[in-house]
Design a protein around this motif. Structure first.
Motif, PDB file in Angstrom:
ATOM      1  N   SER A   1      85.876  36.738  44.431  1.00 34.83           N
ATOM      2  CA  SER A   1      86.410  37.348  45.638  1.00 34.83           C
ATOM      3  C   SER A   1      87.010  38.701  45.294  1.00 34.83           C
ATOM      4  CB  SER A   1      87.482  36.455  46.273  1.00 34.83           C
ATOM      5  OG  SER A   1      87.808  36.909  47.578  1.00 34.83           O
ATOM      6  N   ASP A   2      87.115  39.563  46.299  1.00 35.85           N
ATOM      7  CA  ASP A   2      87.828  40.831  46.180  1.00 35.85           C
ATOM      8  C   ASP A   2      87.297  41.675  45.025  1.00 35.85           C
ATOM      9  OD1 ASP A   2      90.398  40.556  48.154  1.00 35.85           O
ATOM     10  OD2 ASP A   2      89.811  38.632  47.319  1.00 35.85           O
ATOM     11  N   ILE A   3      86.017  42.009  45.143  1.00 33.55           N
ATOM     12  CA  ILE A   3      85.360  42.851  44.142  1.00 33.55           C
ATOM     13  C   ILE A   3      85.769  44.314  44.317  1.00 33.55           C
ATOM     14  CG2 ILE A   3      83.119  43.531  43.200  1.00 33.55           C
ATOM     15  CD1 ILE A   3      83.828  40.568  42.893  1.00 33.55           C
TER      16      ILE A   3
ATOM     17  N   ILE B   1      81.820  23.139  52.261  1.00 31.97           N
ATOM     18  CA  ILE B   1      82.722  24.208  51.840  1.00 31.97           C
ATOM     19  C   ILE B   1      83.010  25.050  53.084  1.00 31.97           C
ATOM     20  CG2 ILE B   1      82.984  26.317  50.484  1.00 31.97           C
ATOM     21  CD1 ILE B   1      81.095  25.082  48.409  1.00 31.97           C
ATOM     22  N   ILE B   2      84.271  25.180  53.450  1.00 31.04           N
ATOM     23  CA  ILE B   2      84.666  26.079  54.534  1.00 31.04           C
ATOM     24  C   ILE B   2      85.148  27.365  53.874  1.00 31.04           C
ATOM     25  CG2 ILE B   2      86.218  26.434  56.484  1.00 31.04           C
ATOM     26  CD1 ILE B   2      86.269  23.418  56.880  1.00 31.04           C
ATOM     27  N   ALA B   3      84.374  28.425  54.016  1.00 36.19           N
ATOM     28  CA  ALA B   3      84.629  29.676  53.297  1.00 36.19           C
ATOM     29  C   ALA B   3      85.131  30.739  54.257  1.00 36.19           C
ATOM     30  CB  ALA B   3      83.350  30.151  52.596  1.00 36.19           C
ATOM     31  N   LEU B   4      86.233  31.366  53.913  1.00 33.06           N
ATOM     32  CA  LEU B   4      86.793  32.462  54.688  1.00 33.06           C
ATOM     33  C   LEU B   4      87.529  33.396  53.737  1.00 33.06           C
ATOM     34  CD1 LEU B   4      89.946  31.258  56.656  1.00 33.06           C
ATOM     35  CD2 LEU B   4      88.938  29.967  54.793  1.00 33.06           C
ATOM     36  N   HIS B   5      87.953  34.539  54.225  1.00 32.24           N
ATOM     37  CA  HIS B   5      88.599  35.516  53.346  1.00 32.24           C
ATOM     38  C   HIS B   5      90.093  35.262  53.194  1.00 32.24           C
ATOM     39  CE1 HIS B   5      89.324  39.178  51.186  1.00 32.24           C
ATOM     40  NE2 HIS B   5      90.126  39.652  52.108  1.00 32.24           N
ATOM     41  N   HIS B   6      90.793  35.046  54.296  1.00 31.16           N
ATOM     42  CA  HIS B   6      92.250  34.960  54.267  1.00 31.16           C
ATOM     43  C   HIS B   6      92.730  33.573  53.850  1.00 31.16           C
ATOM     44  CE1 HIS B   6      91.572  38.512  56.755  1.00 31.16           C
ATOM     45  NE2 HIS B   6      92.819  38.843  56.545  1.00 31.16           N
ATOM     46  N   HIS B   7      93.880  33.535  53.209  1.00 32.30           N
ATOM     47  CA  HIS B   7      94.500  32.255  52.877  1.00 32.30           C
ATOM     48  C   HIS B   7      95.106  31.658  54.143  1.00 32.30           C
ATOM     49  CE1 HIS B   7      97.193  35.603  52.134  1.00 32.30           C
ATOM     50  NE2 HIS B   7      98.261  34.835  52.143  1.00 32.30           N
ATOM     51  N   LEU B   8      95.110  30.337  54.206  1.00 34.89           N
ATOM     52  CA  LEU B   8      95.506  29.638  55.426  1.00 34.89           C
ATOM     53  C   LEU B   8      96.985  29.810  55.723  1.00 34.89           C
ATOM     54  CD1 LEU B   8      93.533  26.304  54.921  1.00 34.89           C
ATOM     55  CD2 LEU B   8      92.750  28.464  55.901  1.00 34.89           C
TER      56      LEU B   8
ATOM     57  N   ILE C   1      77.935  35.749  50.979  1.00 33.28           N
ATOM     58  CA  ILE C   1      79.064  36.661  51.111  1.00 33.28           C
ATOM     59  C   ILE C   1      79.632  36.555  52.518  1.00 33.28           C
ATOM     60  CG2 ILE C   1      78.138  38.256  49.386  1.00 33.28           C
ATOM     61  CD1 ILE C   1      77.303  40.123  51.639  1.00 33.28           C
ATOM     62  N   LEU C   2      80.886  36.963  52.668  1.00 30.41           N
ATOM     63  CA  LEU C   2      81.533  36.958  53.978  1.00 30.41           C
ATOM     64  C   LEU C   2      82.474  38.160  54.064  1.00 30.41           C
ATOM     65  CD1 LEU C   2      84.702  35.754  53.524  1.00 30.41           C
ATOM     66  CD2 LEU C   2      83.379  33.690  53.054  1.00 30.41           C
ATOM     67  N   PRO C   3      82.835  38.582  55.269  1.00 27.57           N
ATOM     68  CA  PRO C   3      83.590  39.830  55.416  1.00 27.57           C
ATOM     69  C   PRO C   3      85.066  39.685  55.089  1.00 27.57           C
ATOM     70  CG  PRO C   3      83.206  38.859  57.571  1.00 27.57           C
ATOM     71  CD  PRO C   3      82.453  38.016  56.580  1.00 27.57           C
ATOM     72  N   GLY C   4      85.608  40.674  54.381  1.00 26.59           N
ATOM     73  CA  GLY C   4      87.034  40.761  54.117  1.00 26.59           C
ATOM     74  C   GLY C   4      87.654  41.915  54.879  1.00 26.59           C
ATOM     75  N   ASN C   5      88.969  42.010  54.843  1.00 27.62           N
ATOM     76  CA  ASN C   5      89.640  43.056  55.612  1.00 27.62           C
ATOM     77  C   ASN C   5      89.289  44.457  55.103  1.00 27.62           C
ATOM     78  OD1 ASN C   5      91.392  42.098  53.334  1.00 27.62           O
ATOM     79  ND2 ASN C   5      92.630  43.860  53.946  1.00 27.62           N
ATOM     80  N   HIS C   6      89.040  44.604  53.805  1.00 24.60           N
ATOM     81  CA  HIS C   6      88.669  45.924  53.298  1.00 24.60           C
ATOM     82  C   HIS C   6      87.259  46.307  53.718  1.00 24.60           C
ATOM     83  CE1 HIS C   6      91.884  47.379  50.476  1.00 24.60           C
ATOM     84  NE2 HIS C   6      92.339  46.182  50.797  1.00 24.60           N
ATOM     85  N   ASP C   7      86.421  45.342  54.021  1.00 27.27           N
ATOM     86  CA  ASP C   7      85.076  45.643  54.507  1.00 27.27           C
ATOM     87  C   ASP C   7      85.077  46.128  55.956  1.00 27.27           C
ATOM     88  OD1 ASP C   7      83.956  44.676  52.063  1.00 27.27           O
ATOM     89  OD2 ASP C   7      84.177  42.635  52.809  1.00 27.27           O
TER      90      ASP C   7
ATOM     91  N   GLY D   1      84.688  37.698  50.380  1.00 27.25           N
ATOM     92  CA  GLY D   1      85.194  38.876  51.066  1.00 27.25           C
ATOM     93  C   GLY D   1      85.637  40.012  50.170  1.00 27.25           C
ATOM     94  N   ASP D   2      85.818  41.179  50.812  1.00 22.19           N
ATOM     95  CA  ASP D   2      86.211  42.413  50.136  1.00 22.19           C
ATOM     96  C   ASP D   2      85.212  42.775  49.044  1.00 22.19           C
ATOM     97  OD1 ASP D   2      88.331  42.791  51.797  1.00 22.19           O
ATOM     98  OD2 ASP D   2      89.880  42.477  50.298  1.00 22.19           O
ATOM     99  N   MET D   3      83.940  42.785  49.410  1.00 28.07           N
ATOM    100  CA  MET D   3      82.933  43.299  48.488  1.00 28.07           C
ATOM    101  C   MET D   3      83.143  44.792  48.267  1.00 28.07           C
ATOM    102  SD  MET D   3      81.873  40.429  49.948  1.00 28.07           S
ATOM    103  CE  MET D   3      81.387  40.997  51.588  1.00 28.07           C
ATOM    104  N   THR D   4      83.613  45.488  49.288  1.00 25.52           N
ATOM    105  CA  THR D   4      83.835  46.929  49.200  1.00 25.52           C
ATOM    106  C   THR D   4      85.323  47.234  49.292  1.00 25.52           C
ATOM    107  OG1 THR D   4      83.711  47.330  51.592  1.00 25.52           O
ATOM    108  CG2 THR D   4      81.631  47.282  50.375  1.00 25.52           C
ATOM    109  N   ASP D   5      85.686  48.456  48.937  1.00 25.51           N
ATOM    110  CA  ASP D   5      87.088  48.846  48.979  1.00 25.51           C
ATOM    111  C   ASP D   5      87.478  49.422  50.331  1.00 25.51           C
ATOM    112  OD1 ASP D   5      89.492  48.899  47.396  1.00 25.51           O
ATOM    113  OD2 ASP D   5      89.378  51.083  47.441  1.00 25.51           O
TER     114      ASP D   5
END
Length: 584
Positions: free
Chosen positions: A247-249, A474-481, A326-332, A296-300
């Motif tokens: 995560s968070d590359i 597997i329930i996959a998301l970017h943010h912690h619950l 892959i899934l979207p993060g806030n930095h994406d 998530g956060d593949m990009t900066d």
């Protein structure tokens, strides 16, 4: 530059102060806020606040005045009926009211939930986490997990009571200025309506907050609190699945570029991700992996050059690409400007839509043939992502090429309609993956980290998982619950980053706990824990929080079957990644 030449006075390969301008690791939040005030566009800020706060408040407060004005007109006309003409007037008033009532109710509902997401739930989360932070700071280091969990529950209830009292006091102060019955003449006096409509909105919001905070607080207090995972499961002899979880590359678009958050204190360029992909392929060649999940956060900052770097790296490893999700993060999605945290995106800004389309295009390139999405009409998961996007392909390409508000509006629902994405299990009792978008709608770099899982997305998730009642998930998301029971040095590290409605979401998926495991990123930390029977895995970032020379790591998790459709978690395998040679 010649070998015998003098080194530059400023080595551009090592960056400069501009690389630290938005970095909370290099500058304090107060310093960043000071820069924000110096750079912010006041006209744009006023317009944004008007559009996102003032206008919803006015529309919400105006709704009861319009409704009562119509009812008064209806009753007066009914009492004055003396002939056919007046009866026609009455029918016209009834018809107009009937046609307008549903849109008015829908408008009030939309604006109420807009204010709820913007102020009410974040306000409750802020108060709850502030009390928890203060409580945990006073605890001894050897305090038992049970005691910590109990104090977290008590803090939730205390936050609810405090907010309820504050909301009632505010509503009482504003009540004299409110007005709940209107007439047609009142609606024509626009200047005279401003104060009572705003007062109405404040009273409605405070009344809801007073009740909702008690409901949320005591629900949070009575639910299972997150605790560190005590033990792992034993191998059952059944099928196993090996998942490399990253995560968070935070890939950057320049060879010597630095990341927003870490600035010059973090690694530069993308060499570390190149080594990670090479290491994963080497591992896969010896012991095959079933999935490579990047949460998530593949990009900066969601820029085209950053996505190009990511796709180029993935294409060099086709065997890994076939197993990657892959899934979207806030930095994406939510970074408005890498160098200017004061930049604003208006709610209808095409730039926000462009970042969504970049992310959607990359997601489709990686997993578009393998994941299913819901049909907007039937709600059934029978189309692949690429099939769902096919009718919109030309429109997306034209928008990416030319931009424009009209094309942006035309793609309005496309992003939300694709989530959750479902990788179905191969066998009925196999392992599936549900991919969520947990990013809240924000338009301001300073609040980009907010997360929320929508009600609609949660309903679709339940419908999708019901199709495979014996599958493991597997329930996959970017943010912690929610914020986890670990010490933090500063309050800023635990507020504004977890799901705003995380406690609600945990309760919604509680019934899935025996056969589901949640995997996420966002925090950049390694944590394995549980809320009751729901196991939660947080992936450490292999590029964030370290210097260029420091080593990092990620985990390969092994899942297996258990009794009664249960999914079991075996001890993880740690994969270390060496730091860079910085002789250059």
């Amino acid at each position: 530059m010649q070998q015998t030449g003098e080194p530059p006075l400023i080595d551009p390969r090592r960056g400069d102060v501009e690389d630290d301008v938005s970095s909370p690791k290099q500058r304090s939040l107060l310093a960043i806020a000071g820069s924000l005030l110096a750079e912010i566009s006041l006209p744009k800020l006023i317009f944004a606040w008007t559009f996102s706060i003032l206008l919803p408040a006015l529309l919400l407060g105006l709704a009861p005045l319009i409704a009562t004005a119509w009812l008064l007109k209806l009753s007066r006309t009914a009492t004055q009926i003396t002939g056919f003409g007046t009866a026609l007037v009455l029918l016209a008033v009834v018809g107009l009211g009937w046609i307008g009532w549903r849109p008015l109710l829908r408008l009030a509902e939309i604006n109420f939930w807009s204010l709820n997401a913007l102020a009410i739930q974040p306000g409750y989360a802020f108060c709850r986490e502030a009390l928890r932070f203060l409580t945990e700071r006073m605890l001894r280091k050897d305090t038992s997990p049970v005691t910590r969990a109990r104090l977290r529950a008590i803090s939730s209830a205390a936050a609810a009571i405090v907010l309820c009292i504050c909301a009632v006091l505010i509503a009482a102060v504003v009540w004299p200025a409110s007005r709940w019955v209107g007439t047609a003449a009142d609606l024509l006096d626009l200047r005279g309506l401003i104060l009572p409509t705003l007062a109405n909105a404040v009273v409605v919001v405070c009344a809801y907050l007073a009740v909702a905070s008690l409901v949320w607080g005591f629900a949070d207090a009575s639910m299972d609190q997150p605790i560190n995972l005590g033990t792992f499961d034993a191998a059952s002899g059944g099928p196993t699945w090996r998942i490399a979880h990253l995560s968070d590359i935070h890939l950057v678009g320049e060879q010597y570029g630095f990341r927003i958050e870490s600035g010059r204190r973090g690694p530069r360029g993308n060499d570390r991700f190149t080594r990670i992909m090479e290491r994963i392929e080497a591992i896969h060649s010896v012991r095959p992996l079933d999935l490579v999940l990047i949460s998530g956060d593949m990009t900066d900052a969601g820029r085209a050059t950053e996505w190009a770097e990511f796709l180029d790296a993935v294409e060099r490893h086709p065997a890994i690409a076939e197993r990657m999700l892959i899934l979207p993060g806030n930095h994406d999605l939510n970074i408005v400007d890498r160098l200017n945290p004061a930049r604003l995106d208006l709610p209808f800004s095409p730039e926000k839509r462009l970042r969504q389309m970049r992310a959607l295009s990359a997601i489709a390139a990686v997993q578009g043939r393998r994941v299913l999405v819901a049909d907007p009409g039937s709600g059934k998961f029978e189309r692949t992502l690429l099939e769902a996007l096919a009718p919109h392909r030309q429109w997306i390409a034209e928008f990416a090429d030319s931009g424009g508000l009209r094309r942006s509006v035309g793609l309005g629902r496309l992003w939300d309609d694709q989530f959750p994405m479902i990788l179905p299990p191969i066998q009925v009792d196999g392992l599936g993956v549900a991919i969520l978008n947990s990013n809240a709608e924000t338009h301001f770099s300073f609040t980009n980290a907010l997360g929320m899982v929508s009600v609609e997305q949660t309903r679709r998730l339940a419908a999708a998982l019901d199709r495979f009642p014996h599958a493991r998930w597997i329930i996959a998301l970017h943010h912690h619950l929610m914020e986890y029971p670990m010490s933090v040095a500063a309050f800023s590290e635990r507020i504004g980053t977890a799901l705003i409605n995380g406690s609600w979401f945990v309760r919604k998926i509680k019934s899935l706990a025996p056969r589901a495991i949640v995997m996420h990123g966002h925090r950049h930390i390694d944590w394995l824990g549980a809320c009751g029977k729901l196991r939660i895995i947080s992936a450490p970032s292999p590029v964030m929080g370290v210097t260029n020379e420091a080593p990092t790591y990620f985990h390969i998790h092994t899942l297996t079957t258990g009794p009664g459709d249960q999914v079991c978690l075996l001890p993880p395998e740690r994969v270390d990644i060496a730091g860079a040679n910085t002789a250059a």
